[in-house]
Design an enzyme around this catalytic site. Structure first.
Site, PDB file in Angstrom:
ATOM      1  N   LYS A   1       1.056  -1.295   0.219  1.00 50.34           N
ATOM      2  CA  LYS A   1      -0.017  -0.057   0.055  1.00 50.34           C
ATOM      3  C   LYS A   1       0.920   1.212  -0.048  1.00 50.34           C
ATOM      4  O   LYS A   1       2.000   1.064   0.568  1.00 50.34           O
ATOM      5  CB  LYS A   1      -0.890   0.108   1.256  1.00 50.34           C
ATOM      6  CG  LYS A   1      -1.992   0.803   1.081  1.00 50.34           C
ATOM      7  CD  LYS A   1      -3.209   0.218   0.310  1.00 50.34           C
ATOM      8  CE  LYS A   1      -4.428   0.682   0.430  1.00 50.34           C
ATOM      9  NZ  LYS A   1      -5.529  -0.293  -0.087  1.00 50.34           N
TER      10      LYS A   1
HETATM   11  N1  GLU Z   1      -7.237   0.215  -3.355  1.00 48.23           N
HETATM   12  C1  GLU Z   1      -7.781  -1.052  -3.633  1.00 48.23           C
HETATM   13  C2  GLU Z   1      -8.067  -1.993  -2.256  1.00 48.23           C
HETATM   14  O1  GLU Z   1      -8.020  -1.722  -1.055  1.00 48.23           O
HETATM   15  C3  GLU Z   1      -7.678  -1.636  -4.895  1.00 48.23           C
HETATM   16  C4  GLU Z   1      -6.205  -2.257  -4.817  1.00 48.23           C
HETATM   17  C5  GLU Z   1      -5.794  -2.912  -6.147  1.00 48.23           C
HETATM   18  O2  GLU Z   1      -6.675  -2.787  -7.206  1.00 48.23           O
HETATM   19  O3  GLU Z   1      -4.460  -2.961  -6.226  1.00 48.23           O
HETATM   20  O4  GLU Z   1      -8.499  -3.261  -2.437  1.00 48.23           O
END
Ligand code: GLU
Length: 428
Positions: A118
């Site tokens: 993240k």
């Molecule tokens: N930000 C989204 C999540 O928390 C998508 C992450 C992604 O598609 O890599 O799942």
């Protein structure tokens, strides 16, 4: 109250609201059921890499401002790291760490070949121009460039980032490696390697999870009154799709306030109003509510799709729904989630309920690498297949161990990652 006990209470609240501790609590409970030894636990609990970067940007008023950004790669055992990037004033390392670990478990729950990561940048995107945001995004990409790549770490949108942000990241990365590399990020615009159905995917996954939950607790969409916290890419889309499916959406919210109509909102009209006015307040066919009142409304199902720590020990006793489908990451604190489950409420955990987004991100990455793009029908049907199967696997695991859906999801996810760890062994 003595100042000592006030401090203790304060500490308890800080701990309850710390998303990394919330994640660790879910992890430890599941690890106990799996009988994981201490060494394995430590490997799986510890983020693999944490990068903090300083990001100087020329602001429109000619001043220079230095922003702080993070990228945390929690675990890559099952494949390249995967996870969104958020732009928000509250971003902090503990939050990014927790979110990166949740990505590891989420990708494992839906069994897609990624680890978890993240990113976050501390900034207030609402107070910045498009030009400033572009510079910030490009500088952030350049700063974390060494650990990115289609086989290393593949970012995606999260809070306050979207298709345009992903396009800038793709372009910046491509300029550095001297070739267009679409598969370095997902959630891109369709015209540059995005996938059909990606924009709606998280909301669609939430709807599928709600449908599956109803099959267990009983009831039809038509008789199910739904409160949706949020109205953005997750909440707004989930509300629209669930409305189309027959659910009665009785409340929606944005950062300024909530609207409520016990007879059900005309969600397409609400979304059109939001698009035009930039906020929900003033929508004529509903009463206005404070956001703090929204989750306590009389309803059957809640979709918290805004941010972390919304259902907590402070309001959990007043929650009336019998099902919670977590659209956001970490919207229910660990303590509140346990209290809900004790009361017989079914909580479909974030690492399952909102996994539709990363699942279609996986499809996007596959399509980019093949250079061959699928129809929306194919994307949606493959998404449905994965969500339904994953829901069933989580429910079966929960039944087998006689635990909540959240603990069931952690058990399933951790077991898969631990199996890979045992097979790969430790590099030394
Ligand atoms: N930000 C989204 C999540 O928390 C998508 C992450 C992604 O598609 O890599 O799942």
């Amino acid at each position: 109250m003595s100042s000592g006990s006030a401090a203790l209470e304060n500490k308890a609240q800080q701990d309850e609201f710390n998303p990394f501790l919330s994640m660790a609590r879910g992890f430890d409970t599941a690890a106990d059921y799996l009988g994981l030894d201490e060494g394995l636990r430590e490997v799986l609990r510890t983020p693999d890499r944490e990068l903090k970067v300083a990001l100087p940007v020329h602001m429109d008023d000619k001043s220079i401002k230095v922003f702080t950004g993070y990228r945390v790669q929690h675990n890559y055992l099952r494949g390249p790291c995967k996870g969104g990037i958020r732009f928000a004033p509250e971003v902090n390392l503990d939050e990014v760490r927790a979110l990166s670990a949740w990505m590891t478990w989420k990708c494992s729950v839906v069994n897609i070949p990624f680890g978890g990561a993240k990113g976050g940048v501390i900034c207030d995107p609402r107070a910045m121009s498009k030009g400033e945001l572009e510079q910030l995004t490009r500088r952030y990409t350049a700063a974390i460039m060494d650990i990115l790549g289609p086989d290393r770490d593949v970012p995606a949108p999260d809070m306050n980032t979207g298709e345009q942000t992903m396009a800038w990241i793709m372009d910046t990365y491509s300029m550095h490696v001297r070739r267009t590399t679409t598969s370095v990020v997902t959630g891109k615009p369709l015209s540059i390697g995005g996938s059909r159905g990606r924009r709606e995917a998280t909301g669609r996954g939430v709807m599928i999870s709600a449908n599956e939950a109803l099959k267990i607790v009983g009831g039809r969409p038509e008789d199910t009154r739904v409160v949706v916290q949020g109205s953005g890419n997750v909440g707004g889309v989930a509300a629209l799709l669930m409305h189309r499916e027959g659910y009665k959406i009785v409340s929606l919210s944005d950062m300024y306030g909530s609207i409520h109509n016990a007879d059900g909102l005309d969600v397409p009209a609400v979304m059109a109003y939001l698009e035009e006015n930039g906020r929900l307040s003033g929508y004529p066919e509903a009463e206005a509510l404070e956001n703090s009142e929204q989750l306590e409304l009389d309803c059957d199902l809640i979709v918290p799709a805004a941010t972390e720590n919304q259902i907590t020990s402070a309001n959990v006793d007043r929650i009336k729904a019998r099902v919670v489908v977590e659209g956001a990451n970490g919207p229910t604190t660990a303590i509140a989630s346990e209290a809900l489950v004790d009361r017989g409420v079914m909580v479909v955990p974030d690492i399952l309920a909102n996994a539709g987004g990363v699942t279609v991100s996986y499809f996007e990455w596959v399509q980019d690498r093949m250079g061959y793009f699928w129809t929306e029908e194919i994307v949606n049907s493959r998404l449905e297949q994965i969500m339904v199967e994953s829901f069933k696997e989580v429910a079966d695991t929960a039944r087998k161990y006689k635990v909540s859906m959240r603990t069931g999801a952690y058990i399933l996810a951790i077991d898969r990652v631990a199996t890979v760890l045992r097979m790969r062994g430790l590099f030394a």
